[in-house]
Every structure is written in C-alpha cells, then in structure tokens.
Write an enzyme that holds these catalytic residues in place. Structure first.
Site, PDB file in Angstrom:
ATOM      1  N   HIS A  23      -8.739   2.797 -12.549  1.00 15.90           N
ATOM      2  CA  HIS A  23      -7.354   2.281 -12.584  1.00 15.90           C
ATOM      3  C   HIS A  23      -7.351   0.798 -12.986  1.00 15.90           C
ATOM      4  O   HIS A  23      -6.574   0.378 -13.842  1.00 15.90           O
ATOM      5  CB  HIS A  23      -6.713   2.476 -11.202  1.00 15.90           C
ATOM      6  CG  HIS A  23      -5.298   1.988 -11.092  1.00 15.90           C
ATOM      7  ND1 HIS A  23      -4.229   2.829 -10.907  1.00 15.90           N
ATOM      8  CD2 HIS A  23      -4.771   0.731 -11.129  1.00 15.90           C
ATOM      9  CE1 HIS A  23      -3.096   2.115 -10.852  1.00 15.90           C
ATOM     10  NE2 HIS A  23      -3.404   0.839 -10.973  1.00 15.90           N
ATOM     11  N   GLU A  24      -8.246   0.018 -12.372  1.00 20.08           N
ATOM     12  CA  GLU A  24      -8.259  -1.431 -12.635  1.00 20.08           C
ATOM     13  C   GLU A  24      -8.798  -1.745 -14.027  1.00 20.08           C
ATOM     14  O   GLU A  24      -8.287  -2.650 -14.699  1.00 20.08           O
ATOM     15  CB  GLU A  24      -9.055  -2.170 -11.557  1.00 20.08           C
ATOM     16  CG  GLU A  24      -8.533  -2.016 -10.131  1.00 20.08           C
ATOM     17  CD  GLU A  24      -7.039  -2.263  -9.987  1.00 20.08           C
ATOM     18  OE1 GLU A  24      -6.437  -3.000 -10.800  1.00 20.08           O
ATOM     19  OE2 GLU A  24      -6.438  -1.695  -9.056  1.00 20.08           O
ATOM     20  N   HIS A  72      -6.233  -1.374 -16.587  1.00 21.11           N
ATOM     21  CA  HIS A  72      -5.338  -2.539 -16.693  1.00 21.11           C
ATOM     22  C   HIS A  72      -5.876  -3.574 -17.683  1.00 21.11           C
ATOM     23  O   HIS A  72      -5.106  -4.250 -18.368  1.00 21.11           O
ATOM     24  CB  HIS A  72      -5.176  -3.229 -15.334  1.00 21.11           C
ATOM     25  CG  HIS A  72      -4.100  -2.642 -14.466  1.00 21.11           C
ATOM     26  ND1 HIS A  72      -2.788  -2.555 -14.864  1.00 21.11           N
ATOM     27  CD2 HIS A  72      -4.130  -2.145 -13.207  1.00 21.11           C
ATOM     28  CE1 HIS A  72      -2.062  -2.014 -13.887  1.00 21.11           C
ATOM     29  NE2 HIS A  72      -2.851  -1.744 -12.873  1.00 21.11           N
ATOM     30  N   CYS A 120       1.041   2.066  -8.515  1.00 21.10           N
ATOM     31  CA  CYS A 120       0.598   0.781  -9.053  1.00 21.10           C
ATOM     32  C   CYS A 120       1.622  -0.297  -8.699  1.00 21.10           C
ATOM     33  O   CYS A 120       2.823  -0.078  -8.859  1.00 21.10           O
ATOM     34  CB  CYS A 120       0.438   0.895 -10.566  1.00 21.10           C
ATOM     35  SG  CYS A 120      -0.029  -0.634 -11.363  1.00 21.10           S
ATOM     36  N   LEU A 121       1.125  -1.444  -8.265  1.00 21.00           N
ATOM     37  CA  LEU A 121       2.008  -2.575  -7.929  1.00 21.00           C
ATOM     38  C   LEU A 121       2.869  -2.991  -9.114  1.00 21.00           C
ATOM     39  O   LEU A 121       3.968  -3.497  -8.929  1.00 21.00           O
ATOM     40  CB  LEU A 121       1.161  -3.797  -7.544  1.00 21.00           C
ATOM     41  CG  LEU A 121       0.627  -3.903  -6.132  1.00 21.00           C
ATOM     42  CD1 LEU A 121      -0.234  -5.138  -6.040  1.00 21.00           C
ATOM     43  CD2 LEU A 121       1.761  -3.957  -5.126  1.00 21.00           C
ATOM     44  N   GLY A 149      -6.461  -2.515  -5.143  1.00 26.21           N
ATOM     45  CA  GLY A 149      -7.148  -3.267  -6.168  1.00 26.21           C
ATOM     46  C   GLY A 149      -6.139  -4.072  -6.949  1.00 26.21           C
ATOM     47  O   GLY A 149      -4.923  -3.949  -6.743  1.00 26.21           O
ATOM     48  N   GLN A 192      -2.369  -8.251 -14.170  1.00 28.81           N
ATOM     49  CA  GLN A 192      -1.245  -8.005 -13.248  1.00 28.81           C
ATOM     50  C   GLN A 192      -0.707  -9.287 -12.634  1.00 28.81           C
ATOM     51  O   GLN A 192       0.404  -9.301 -12.106  1.00 28.81           O
ATOM     52  CB  GLN A 192      -1.674  -7.069 -12.111  1.00 28.81           C
ATOM     53  CG  GLN A 192      -1.896  -5.635 -12.555  1.00 28.81           C
ATOM     54  CD  GLN A 192      -2.237  -4.768 -11.383  1.00 28.81           C
ATOM     55  OE1 GLN A 192      -3.378  -4.730 -10.953  1.00 28.81           O
ATOM     56  NE2 GLN A 192      -1.254  -4.085 -10.833  1.00 28.81           N
TER      57      GLN A 192
HETATM   58 NI    NI Z   1      -2.246  -0.834 -11.137  1.00 31.15          NI
END
Ligand code: NI
Length: 170
Positions: free
Chosen positions: A132-133, A136, A90-91, A47, A52
């Site tokens: 999670h998203e 963010h 996480c990226l 995702g 991000q």
């Molecule tokens: Ni993340």
C-alpha cells in the site's frame, strides 16, 4: 516534531505523481520521518508515505499493532508471491474502504533512517501495508486496484469509528 497535513484525493495532485529517490539521507530526511511517525494515527495497523504529507520523496513509515514504527528509504519490492483478499482504507481517501487483492508475501529492500541497507520479509498485514505504501510512491492508490464499484464502500456518516472495516487502514 509535528503533525503534518495529510493530502487528499482528488484535490492534491501530488498523490498521483511518482516520488523521487532520496540520494542523501540528511537531517531534513530524518526530520521528515519523525514528523511522518507523529502524523500516523496510533491505533491499528498503519502506515504513511511521504507524498501523503506533500513531499514527493521515496520514504515510507509503517507500524504494526504493538510494534515500533519503522521507516524505509527508497523501498523496492524484490519479490512477491501468493495472493490475499483484503479490506483496505487510506488516510488520503477519507470516508471509503474497499476490497482488493494484495500479495500474500513480500520481500523488500531499502535503507533505514541511518542509511543502513535493510531487507524485510513480510506476510499478511505487514505485506499489505508495504505494498500500500510503496504504491503511494508510484502515484497509485488502493482505489486503483478496486475491480468494480461494488467493492468500494462508503463509511456511513456518524460511524467515525471505522474499526469494523478490518484489514489495513491508515
Ligand atoms: Ni494510503
């Protein structure tokens, strides 16, 4: 279409900011969604949230294994229940993964890329990805949920393949 640069903690402050609601879904929002989908890695459950990629707006994309990506504008969790222990990466926090708790079931509402109201009921990996998203969008990272340092792990150098991490990771 384009691959966007992914912001990283702690250097990119935008990751700790609350993103703004989208009031008008126009071509710039749709282009952003296309670029976010292009930017997601195409392997496991993944995702991406707009902050991000440096855009402080409330839009997320998620893609489950073997499924098409979906975009949700102004997502809101309307109900969550239960608990699951998950391992997450996480990226925007490269080189680490952690063990945290997420809801087992999540019901969410929002709009799709054409502005149509949508409602999604999710469990397991999808519920985890949605939480999670949405985190963010509120300036929250999974590391904020890690209870203690023993539950945060560094991915060993030389193991660029983090497929053993399990759970959700971007
Ligand atoms: Ni993340």
């Amino acid at each position: 279409m384009g691959i966007l640069r992914v912001c990283e903690f702690p250097k990119d402050r935008i990751l700790k900011q609350k993103a703004k609601r989208i009031s008008r879904i126009d071509s710039s929002v749709q282009n952003l969604i296309d670029d976010m989908i292009d930017t997601m890695p195409h392997s496991h459950g993944v995702g991406l949230a707009a902050p991000q990629v440096g855009v402080s707006l409330r839009v997320i994309v998620v893609q489950m294994p073997e499924e098409s990506p979906i975009a949700i504008i102004n997502p809101e969790i309307v109900k969550c229940s239960g608990e699951q222990e998950v391992t997450e990466g996480c990226l925007s926090v490269p080189g680490y993964y952690g063990e945290i708790k997420r809801s087992a079931k999540v019901t969410l509402k929002g709009k799709d890329r054409l502005g149509k109201e949508i409602r999604i009921k999710a469990t397991g990996l999808m519920a985890e990805a949605l939480e999670h998203e949405i985190d963010h969008l509120n300036g929250v990272l999974y590391i904020d949920h890690v209870e203690n340092s023993e539950k945060l792990h560094q991915i060993q150098k030389g193991h660029s393949d983090n497929s053993k991490v399990g759970g959700f990771r971007e």
